[in-house]
Design an enzyme around this catalytic site. Structure first.
Site, PDB file in Angstrom:
ATOM      1  N   GLN A 142      -3.741   4.830   1.042  1.00  0.00           N
ATOM      2  CA  GLN A 142      -4.421   3.558   1.227  1.00  0.00           C
ATOM      3  C   GLN A 142      -4.133   2.960   2.592  1.00  0.00           C
ATOM      4  O   GLN A 142      -3.179   3.329   3.256  1.00  0.00           O
ATOM      5  CB  GLN A 142      -3.947   2.547   0.174  1.00  0.00           C
ATOM      6  N   VAL A 171       0.847  -1.183   0.000  1.00  0.00           N
ATOM      7  CA  VAL A 171       0.000   0.000   0.000  1.00  0.00           C
ATOM      8  C   VAL A 171       0.882   1.233   0.000  1.00  0.00           C
ATOM      9  O   VAL A 171       2.029   1.195   0.417  1.00  0.00           O
ATOM     10  CB  VAL A 171      -0.938   0.054   1.231  1.00  0.00           C
ATOM     11  N   SER A 172       0.308   2.326  -0.480  1.00  0.00           N
ATOM     12  CA  SER A 172       0.960   3.619  -0.367  1.00  0.00           C
ATOM     13  C   SER A 172       0.427   4.276   0.895  1.00  0.00           C
ATOM     14  O   SER A 172      -0.771   4.431   1.061  1.00  0.00           O
ATOM     15  CB  SER A 172       0.649   4.496  -1.582  1.00  0.00           C
ATOM     16  N   THR A 173       1.316   4.669   1.793  1.00  0.00           N
ATOM     17  CA  THR A 173       0.883   5.246   3.073  1.00  0.00           C
ATOM     18  C   THR A 173       0.127   6.544   2.872  1.00  0.00           C
ATOM     19  O   THR A 173      -0.603   6.977   3.736  1.00  0.00           O
ATOM     20  CB  THR A 173       2.085   5.509   3.990  1.00  0.00           C
TER      21      THR A 173
END
Length: 202
Positions: free
Chosen positions: A15, A10-12
């Site tokens: 997401q 995930v991209s902090t």
């Protein structure tokens, strides 16, 4: 003995991993065998992904929710798929795309169809990412050309703010009275007063 693993990325910034984790748990992937990276998919310099590669053995099974969890660069996704399936002899299942399940159709035709689907999905993932970035850039440029300023500018202070602020600081009036004189909510007055005070200290 064959083991089952899951990989989550995930991209902090945008997401959380819940959706991917739930999908893996529903497939009974042991929690200890789920590796999570919280960073961009622009390259494969990811610590948990590297740790996963060191754990994988021939005939192990790896689940990913979607193909772009491996990355969003067409060439790199293709390369990683080849390393995992051809060199490491690992099976991969892409949960969102049942056709990408290397356990099925290991004959020539099955491999051929799987490779075609992979190429199409990898291209679509990268192309969509490029289009999103382009649309964002074009939207910002168009807005700036129209004179749009990003971020909401604060409303100007009322003309009497300085004198009211001085009286409030001196204890001559209460915060409620000061806010009323400035025709703003109490919380707004205190917020603007704090900014005003900090500006004076600079």
């Amino acid at each position: 003995m064959t083991k089952t693993y899951g990989y989550v990325r995930v991209s902090t910034r945008e997401q959380n991993e819940d959706r991917q984790m739930i999908a893996l748990q529903e497939l009974s992937v042991p929690e200890k065998n789920i590796f999570v990276d919280k960073q961009s998919g622009k390259d494969f310099e990811r610590p948990m992904y590297k740790r996963l590669l060191r754990r994988l053995k021939p005939d192990d099974l790896l689940y990913v929710k979607s193909i772009d969890r491996l990355g969003r660069n067409y060439e790199e996704i293709q390369n990683q798929w080849r390393i995992l399936t051809k060199e490491m002899k690992v099976d991969i299942v892409v949960i969102d795309m049942p056709l990408l399940d290397t356990r099925r159709g290991k004959d020539l035709m099955g491999t051929f169809l799987s490779d075609i689907v992979l190429q199409v999905l990898s291209f679509v993932a990268e192309n969509e990412r490029t289009n999103i970035k382009q649309r964002q850039a074009e939207g910002i440029a168009a807005a700036k050309a129209r004179g749009v300023r990003f971020g909401r500018p604060p409303a100007p202070l009322p003309a009497n703010f300085h004198s009211v602020y001085q009286r409030w600081k001196a204890g001559e009036i209460t915060g409620l009275e000061a806010a009323k004189e400035c025709e703003m909510p109490m919380s707004t007055f205190r917020y603007r007063a704090k900014i005003y005070e900090n500006a004076k200290l600079l």
